[in-house]
Design an enzyme around this catalytic site. Structure first.
Site, PDB file in Angstrom:
ATOM      1  N   LEU A  91       1.226   3.734   2.170  1.00  0.00           N
ATOM      2  CA  LEU A  91       1.998   4.002   3.385  1.00  0.00           C
ATOM      3  C   LEU A  91       2.951   2.855   3.713  1.00  0.00           C
ATOM      4  O   LEU A  91       4.117   3.081   4.050  1.00  0.00           O
ATOM      5  CB  LEU A  91       1.039   4.245   4.570  1.00  0.00           C
ATOM      6  CG  LEU A  91       1.692   4.503   5.918  1.00  0.00           C
ATOM      7  CD1 LEU A  91       2.637   5.704   5.853  1.00  0.00           C
ATOM      8  CD2 LEU A  91       0.626   4.730   6.990  1.00  0.00           C
ATOM      9  N   ASP A  95      -3.297 -13.137   3.754  1.00  0.00           N
ATOM     10  CA  ASP A  95      -4.594 -12.483   3.890  1.00  0.00           C
ATOM     11  C   ASP A  95      -4.947 -12.481   5.375  1.00  0.00           C
ATOM     12  O   ASP A  95      -5.200 -13.537   5.961  1.00  0.00           O
ATOM     13  CB  ASP A  95      -5.642 -13.264   3.070  1.00  0.00           C
ATOM     14  CG  ASP A  95      -7.022 -12.643   3.163  1.00  0.00           C
ATOM     15  OD1 ASP A  95      -7.238 -11.760   4.019  1.00  0.00           O
ATOM     16  OD2 ASP A  95      -7.899 -13.055   2.374  1.00  0.00           O
ATOM     17  N   GLY A 106       0.820  -1.211   0.000  1.00  0.00           N
ATOM     18  CA  GLY A 106       0.000   0.000   0.000  1.00  0.00           C
ATOM     19  C   GLY A 106       0.853   1.260   0.000  1.00  0.00           C
ATOM     20  O   GLY A 106       2.084   1.209   0.160  1.00  0.00           O
ATOM     21  N   TYR A 119     -16.024   4.176   6.531  1.00  0.00           N
ATOM     22  CA  TYR A 119     -14.561   4.090   6.685  1.00  0.00           C
ATOM     23  C   TYR A 119     -14.135   4.662   8.036  1.00  0.00           C
ATOM     24  O   TYR A 119     -13.463   3.996   8.827  1.00  0.00           O
ATOM     25  CB  TYR A 119     -13.879   4.851   5.539  1.00  0.00           C
ATOM     26  CG  TYR A 119     -12.403   5.102   5.758  1.00  0.00           C
ATOM     27  CD1 TYR A 119     -11.485   4.050   5.721  1.00  0.00           C
ATOM     28  CD2 TYR A 119     -11.922   6.394   6.015  1.00  0.00           C
ATOM     29  CE1 TYR A 119     -10.125   4.281   5.931  1.00  0.00           C
ATOM     30  CE2 TYR A 119     -10.575   6.630   6.225  1.00  0.00           C
ATOM     31  CZ  TYR A 119      -9.683   5.573   6.177  1.00  0.00           C
ATOM     32  OH  TYR A 119      -8.339   5.808   6.395  1.00  0.00           O
TER      33      TYR A 119
HETATM   34  N1  NAP Z   1      -4.026   7.178   2.005  1.00  0.00           N
HETATM   35  C1  NAP Z   1      -4.398   8.161   2.820  1.00  0.00           C
HETATM   36  O1  NAP Z   1      -4.504   9.318   2.389  1.00  0.00           O
HETATM   37  C2  NAP Z   1      -4.696   7.882   4.273  1.00  0.00           C
HETATM   38  C3  NAP Z   1      -5.176   8.938   5.057  1.00  0.00           C
HETATM   39  C4  NAP Z   1      -5.414   8.730   6.401  1.00  0.00           C
HETATM   40  C5  NAP Z   1      -5.193   7.482   6.956  1.00  0.00           C
HETATM   41  N2  NAP Z   1      -4.747   6.457   6.170  1.00  0.00           N
HETATM   42  C6  NAP Z   1      -4.511   5.152   6.815  1.00  0.00           C
HETATM   43  O2  NAP Z   1      -3.201   4.734   6.498  1.00  0.00           O
HETATM   44  C7  NAP Z   1      -3.153   3.308   6.384  1.00  0.00           C
HETATM   45  C8  NAP Z   1      -2.559   2.924   5.050  1.00  0.00           C
HETATM   46  O3  NAP Z   1      -3.365   3.454   4.004  1.00  0.00           O
HETATM   47  P1  NAP Z   1      -2.909   3.326   2.470  1.00  0.00           P
HETATM   48  O4  NAP Z   1      -3.488   4.485   1.763  1.00  0.00           O
HETATM   49  O5  NAP Z   1      -1.471   3.058   2.412  1.00  0.00           O
HETATM   50  O6  NAP Z   1      -3.735   2.022   2.038  1.00  0.00           O
HETATM   51  P2  NAP Z   1      -3.680   1.253   0.640  1.00  0.00           P
HETATM   52  O7  NAP Z   1      -2.718   1.883  -0.287  1.00  0.00           O
HETATM   53  O8  NAP Z   1      -5.095   1.076   0.197  1.00  0.00           O
HETATM   54  O9  NAP Z   1      -3.091  -0.171   1.063  1.00  0.00           O
HETATM   55  C9  NAP Z   1      -3.838  -1.074   1.814  1.00  0.00           C
HETATM   56  C10 NAP Z   1      -2.953  -2.252   2.159  1.00  0.00           C
HETATM   57  O10 NAP Z   1      -3.729  -3.184   2.916  1.00  0.00           O
HETATM   58  C11 NAP Z   1      -3.525  -4.472   2.384  1.00  0.00           C
HETATM   59  N3  NAP Z   1      -4.686  -5.325   2.599  1.00  0.00           N
HETATM   60  C12 NAP Z   1      -5.943  -5.124   2.156  1.00  0.00           C
HETATM   61  N4  NAP Z   1      -6.722  -6.181   2.493  1.00  0.00           N
HETATM   62  C13 NAP Z   1      -5.935  -7.026   3.187  1.00  0.00           C
HETATM   63  C14 NAP Z   1      -6.145  -8.299   3.782  1.00  0.00           C
HETATM   64  N5  NAP Z   1      -7.331  -8.899   3.759  1.00  0.00           N
HETATM   65  N6  NAP Z   1      -5.112  -8.900   4.398  1.00  0.00           N
HETATM   66  C15 NAP Z   1      -3.895  -8.302   4.420  1.00  0.00           C
HETATM   67  N7  NAP Z   1      -3.624  -7.117   3.876  1.00  0.00           N
HETATM   68  C16 NAP Z   1      -4.637  -6.481   3.252  1.00  0.00           C
HETATM   69  C17 NAP Z   1      -3.297  -4.248   0.899  1.00  0.00           C
HETATM   70  O11 NAP Z   1      -2.650  -5.385   0.338  1.00  0.00           O
HETATM   71  P3  NAP Z   1      -2.770  -5.751  -1.255  1.00  0.00           P
HETATM   72  O12 NAP Z   1      -2.758  -4.444  -1.992  1.00  0.00           O
HETATM   73  O13 NAP Z   1      -1.542  -6.567  -1.504  1.00  0.00           O
HETATM   74  O14 NAP Z   1      -4.030  -6.502  -1.439  1.00  0.00           O
HETATM   75  C18 NAP Z   1      -2.414  -3.007   0.943  1.00  0.00           C
HETATM   76  O15 NAP Z   1      -1.087  -3.358   1.168  1.00  0.00           O
HETATM   77  C19 NAP Z   1      -4.582   2.824   6.614  1.00  0.00           C
HETATM   78  O16 NAP Z   1      -4.737   2.467   7.955  1.00  0.00           O
HETATM   79  C20 NAP Z   1      -5.430   4.051   6.311  1.00  0.00           C
HETATM   80  O17 NAP Z   1      -6.650   3.996   7.011  1.00  0.00           O
HETATM   81  C21 NAP Z   1      -4.497   6.622   4.845  1.00  0.00           C
END
Ligand code: NAP
Length: 307
Positions: free
Chosen positions: A15, A49, A13, A137
């Site tokens: 982050l 997973d 992902g 969310y």
């Molecule tokens: N992006 C933002 O602007 C933002 C803002 C505020 C807070 N956050 C928080 O920051 C954190 C990271 O966000 P992000 O934007 O980096 O998320 P992201 O890019 O959507 O990545 C999500 C990650 O979770 C993994 N995942 C999803 N389903 C899964 C499962 N069943 N088992 C294991 N792994 C699983 C995905 O793996 P695969 O891709 O390999 O399936 C991916 O590595 C989250 O907690 C989010 O709530 C993000």
């Protein structure tokens, strides 16, 4: 700094990947992914997973971490609205089980949450202010915070907002502006939505500092500079030398977005600044690094992990 065994979930992902690459400069890193199979020598990539019964325990047994940074989530706001049960499982039940097992094993946990636990009516939120999540969310993320705090009172719960380069090339707002502006396309920038984003790589480094400092509890871990999404788009344009008039000032009311968004997510970060004894990274330096990464071919390098 002592070299640690660091498990980073969600390492495909936005982050997780950038944090894993930063952490791997100092530590032995295990990066968990789900649907992605990563091909990299930068860290040990492990597919699991986390919704499969027993998977979290196996992952911890296999990696024996000192530190865990939990980035895996269902983080797409609109997907959460259409899959509320999956959002609850991934954003609340998985963190509870992970925190429980981490606490029993004696490792230290950073659980990643979001600024969106607030409704954004006032802004200037401290850790003491009552959250009021607006959609599925944000509700599931707040439930995750509460579950982690119960299961592992020593855990760090970090409310974040971030930008950076991602595997898909379109996960972050900075990439949205970059993709449109580099193609000479006009794009909306909300003038009435405020946030305090931090470069994902900087955020990964801040997590390591928080762990090194032995912190625990809730911390607002956002950038030190807050701005509107329109202003952010303009700053991206300026940094890359694109035409900033392509960023069209727009009200979020006119956007047609499905899930409700909190308009004013200015978070106070004094608690963390005080605890770390240093300022937090800001948008300007973050965008400078984002641009340098671009010049150095970082977006292509990370995409080769899935080639
Ligand atoms: N992006 C933002 O602007 C933002 C803002 C505020 C807070 N956050 C928080 O920051 C954190 C990271 O966000 P992000 O934007 O980096 O998320 P992201 O890019 O959507 O990545 C999500 C990650 O979770 C993994 N995942 C999803 N389903 C899964 C499962 N069943 N088992 C294991 N792994 C699983 C995905 O793996 P695969 O891709 O390999 O399936 C991916 O590595 C989250 O907690 C989010 O709530 C993000």
């Amino acid at each position: 700094m002592r070299k640690r065994r660091v498990l980073i979930t969600g390492a495909s992902g936005l982050l997780g990947l950038n944090s894993a690459l930063e952490a791997a400069k100092e530590h032995q890193v295990f990066g968990q992914t789900n649907s992605h199979r990563l091909n990299t020598t930068a860290f040990d990539a492990i597919q699991a997973d986390l919704l499969v019964p027993g998977a979290i325990q196996r992952l911890l047994e296999d990696t024996q971490p000192d530190w865990v940074i939990h980035c895996a989530a269902l983080a797409n706001v609109d997907l959460c609205e259409s899959n509320p049960q999956q959002a609850q499982q991934l954003n609340s039940e998985v963190p509870r089980e992970l925190a429980d097992l981490v606490a029993r094993g004696g490792a230290r946990l950073v659980h990643v949450s979001t600024d969106a636990v607030f409704d954004g009516q006032t802004g200037d939120y401290s850790e003491q202010d009552a959250p009021n999540p607006l959609g599925v969310y944000a509700q599931s993320k707040l439930a995750g915070e509460q579950a982690v705090a119960e299961a592992d009172p020593q855990a760090i719960i970090a409310r974040v907002n971030l930008f950076g380069w991602s595997l898909s090339g379109k996960r972050s707002l900075a990439e949205f502006f970059f993709n449109n502006l580099s193609a000479g396309k006009r794009c909306m920038g909300f003038t009435d939505v405020f946030f305090c984003p931090m470069l994902a790589n900087d955020l990964g480094m801040v997590f390591l500092k928080m762990l090194e400092a032995g912190l625990s509890g809730l911390y607002h871990t956002t950038g030190s500079q807050c701005l509107s999404k329109y202003e952010f788009g303009v700053q991206v344009a300026r940094r890359f030398g694109f035409d900033e008039s392509l960023v069209i000032p727009t009200s979020v009311q006119d956007s047609g977005l499905k899930a409700a968004r909190s308009p004013n997510l200015r978070l106070r970060t004094d608690k963390l600044i005080h605890a770390l004894g240093e300022p937090l990274p800001n948008v300007s330096t973050g965008l400078d690094k984002f641009y340098t990464q671009y010049q150095q071919g970082y977006p292509q390098q990370i995409r080769r992990f899935i080639a």
